[in-house]
Motif scaffolding. Structure first.
Motif, PDB file in Angstrom:
ATOM      1  N   ARG A  24       0.842  -1.200   0.000  1.00 45.53           N
ATOM      2  CA  ARG A  24       0.000   0.000   0.000  1.00 45.53           C
ATOM      3  C   ARG A  24       0.879   1.253   0.000  1.00 45.53           C
ATOM      4  NH1 ARG A  24      -3.849  -1.360   5.000  1.00 45.53           N
ATOM      5  NH2 ARG A  24      -1.826  -2.202   5.698  1.00 45.53           N
ATOM      6  N   ARG A  43      -1.658  -8.453 -11.275  1.00 43.06           N
ATOM      7  CA  ARG A  43      -2.758  -8.842 -10.375  1.00 43.06           C
ATOM      8  C   ARG A  43      -2.268  -8.993  -8.934  1.00 43.06           C
ATOM      9  NH1 ARG A  43      -5.011 -13.064  -7.817  1.00 43.06           N
ATOM     10  NH2 ARG A  43      -3.290 -14.483  -8.393  1.00 43.06           N
ATOM     11  N   ALA A  46      -1.426  -5.704  -7.329  1.00 40.14           N
ATOM     12  CA  ALA A  46      -2.656  -5.029  -6.908  1.00 40.14           C
ATOM     13  C   ALA A  46      -3.234  -5.689  -5.665  1.00 40.14           C
ATOM     14  CB  ALA A  46      -3.667  -5.041  -8.048  1.00 40.14           C
ATOM     15  N   GLY A  49      -1.790  -4.435  -2.609  1.00 38.04           N
ATOM     16  CA  GLY A  49      -2.064  -3.041  -2.285  1.00 38.04           C
ATOM     17  C   GLY A  49      -1.402  -1.999  -3.149  1.00 38.04           C
ATOM     18  N   ASP A  51      -0.446   0.501  -6.251  1.00 38.73           N
ATOM     19  CA  ASP A  51      -1.073   1.283  -7.323  1.00 38.73           C
ATOM     20  C   ASP A  51      -0.371   0.846  -8.602  1.00 38.73           C
ATOM     21  OD1 ASP A  51      -1.220   3.417  -9.304  1.00 38.73           O
ATOM     22  OD2 ASP A  51      -2.038   4.694  -7.745  1.00 38.73           O
ATOM     23  N   ARG A  70      -9.205  -5.147 -11.108  1.00 38.64           N
ATOM     24  CA  ARG A  70      -9.918  -4.371 -10.085  1.00 38.64           C
ATOM     25  C   ARG A  70     -11.059  -5.170  -9.482  1.00 38.64           C
ATOM     26  NH1 ARG A  70      -9.201  -0.113 -13.885  1.00 38.64           N
ATOM     27  NH2 ARG A  70     -11.360  -0.366 -14.619  1.00 38.64           N
ATOM     28  N   THR A  73      -9.578  -8.257  -7.335  1.00 36.87           N
ATOM     29  CA  THR A  73      -8.749  -7.946  -6.164  1.00 36.87           C
ATOM     30  C   THR A  73      -9.382  -6.925  -5.238  1.00 36.87           C
ATOM     31  OG1 THR A  73      -7.556  -6.143  -7.285  1.00 36.87           O
ATOM     32  CG2 THR A  73      -6.642  -8.391  -7.487  1.00 36.87           C
ATOM     33  N   SER A  75      -9.072  -3.836  -5.750  1.00 34.32           N
ATOM     34  CA  SER A  75      -8.252  -2.636  -5.855  1.00 34.32           C
ATOM     35  C   SER A  75      -8.947  -1.575  -6.699  1.00 34.32           C
ATOM     36  CB  SER A  75      -6.905  -2.974  -6.479  1.00 34.32           C
ATOM     37  OG  SER A  75      -6.159  -1.798  -6.734  1.00 34.32           O
ATOM     38  N   THR A  76      -8.753  -0.328  -6.319  1.00 35.45           N
ATOM     39  CA  THR A  76      -9.289   0.784  -7.112  1.00 35.45           C
ATOM     40  C   THR A  76      -8.175   1.551  -7.807  1.00 35.45           C
ATOM     41  OG1 THR A  76      -9.207   2.250  -5.182  1.00 35.45           O
ATOM     42  CG2 THR A  76     -11.271   1.041  -5.553  1.00 35.45           C
ATOM     43  N   THR A  77      -6.952   1.045  -7.695  1.00 33.27           N
ATOM     44  CA  THR A  77      -5.801   1.781  -8.223  1.00 33.27           C
ATOM     45  C   THR A  77      -5.059   0.946  -9.261  1.00 33.27           C
ATOM     46  OG1 THR A  77      -4.479   1.013  -6.341  1.00 33.27           O
ATOM     47  CG2 THR A  77      -5.492   3.203  -6.164  1.00 33.27           C
ATOM     48  N   VAL A  78      -5.802   0.494 -10.264  1.00 31.99           N
ATOM     49  CA  VAL A  78      -5.224  -0.255 -11.384  1.00 31.99           C
ATOM     50  C   VAL A  78      -5.712   0.379 -12.667  1.00 31.99           C
ATOM     51  CG1 VAL A  78      -4.946  -2.489 -12.512  1.00 31.99           C
ATOM     52  CG2 VAL A  78      -5.263  -2.387 -10.038  1.00 31.99           C
TER      53      VAL A  78
END
Length: 305
Positions: A24, A43, A46, A49, A51, A70, A73, A75-78
């Protein structure tokens, strides 16, 4: 020099080697992340954590893969961004759009045993894709890597580097007969030499650069060789194939360590006699004289084109 060893090996997966690693707040770029082990590499980064930017030739395909990562996982940061590492103009465009620090650069994109072809700048395609474009990318992103503090660069090489050193007098096969596997081997040796040269030059910036052999994995990479020739017992899954890249990118064991070559999640032994396409790292691929010569040869190529 003591070789770096771990508890992981041939069968370890990308998720296993990164278990407990918290990425992160870290920013990562993965080239060639629209197929093969590139997708798995992105993957798992992500998942831990990071970006992640998927640097891909086909932006539509990359955007779809980023969406899949996204969704699987959380994750919102891919995201995906367009990059063709065989095209130095594309590399410069990508670099010009990057902002902020960069913690991880994964030079994963590659081609293998292609028919003879030259890029728009006149470079042999495999040398341009597997080495020169990634060299230009890393050099261009050096300020971002330095700003991160402790950044790591991981370049995917191959045991194929054992097939050929860099032939400095005829890198682009202008005089010698073109051989697809020799050209592939040369380009993958160059990838290892980049790590040797960059680590010595960028140590003051806290940047380390290493190379890895992912293993024999059945992907689109072998489309020009008629498929994977390795016996089944020597093959890896996609999940296993991405492991060594992620081990080198994230393991605390690699803190401050650069200029080395890893296979099966451990540092490879140096070999001094040709063994075909087996294991270990050729002495010529770790030679600092060769590394410096390649750096000084390549630098004007990426600035003049």
């Amino acid at each position: 020099m003591t070789l770096i060893t771990s508890d992981f090996g041939f069968t370890s997966t990308a998720e296993e080697v990164t278990a407990g690693i918290d990425l992160r707040g870290k920013k990562a770029i993965v080239t060639g992340a629209s197929s093969g082990i590139g997708i798995e590499t992105a993957r798992v980064l992500a998942m831990r954590g990071a970006d992640v930017t998927l640097a891909v030739r086909n932006l539509a395909a990359g955007t779809g893969i980023a969406e899949d990562i996204r969704s699987t996982t959380g994750s919102t940061t891919v995201r995906a961004a367009e990059l063709d590492v065989s095209d130095l103009w594309s590399v410069r465009e990508f670099v010009s759009k990057w902002t902020g620090p960069l913690d991880l650069l994964i030079n994963n994109a590659g081609v293998m045993a292609t028919p003879e072809e030259r890029t728009a700048e006149g470079f042999e395609l495999q040398f341009a894709t597997n080495y020169l474009g990634h060299f230009a990318l890393a050099v261009g992103l050096r300020p971002a890597l330095a700003a991160a503090g402790g950044a790591r660069v991981v370049t995917v090489s191959s045991s194929g580097h054992l097939l050929s050193p860099v032939v400095f007098d005829d890198i682009n096969f202008r005089f010698r007969q073109y051989d697809p596997l020799a050209a592939y081997g040369q380009s993958k040796t160059a990838a290892v030499l980049f790590g040797v040269a960059a680590s010595s030059r960028w140590a003051a910036d806290g940047i380390t650069v290493n190379s890895v052999m992912p293993g024999a994995i059945s992907t689109g990479l072998q489309k020009h060789t008629g498929g994977l020739k390795t016996p089944p017992e020597g093959r890896k899954s996609i999940e296993q194939g991405a492991a060594t890249t992620l081990f080198v990118a994230t393991s605390p064991l690699l803190e401050g360590i650069g200029g080395r070559y890893f296979e099966d999640n451990n540092e490879a032994v140096t070999v001094y006699d040709g063994n075909g396409w087996l294991s270990g790292v050729a002495f010529y691929a770790l030679d600092p004289v060769n590394a410096d010569r390649l750096w000084e040869t390549a630098l004007p190529l990426i600035t003049a084109s």
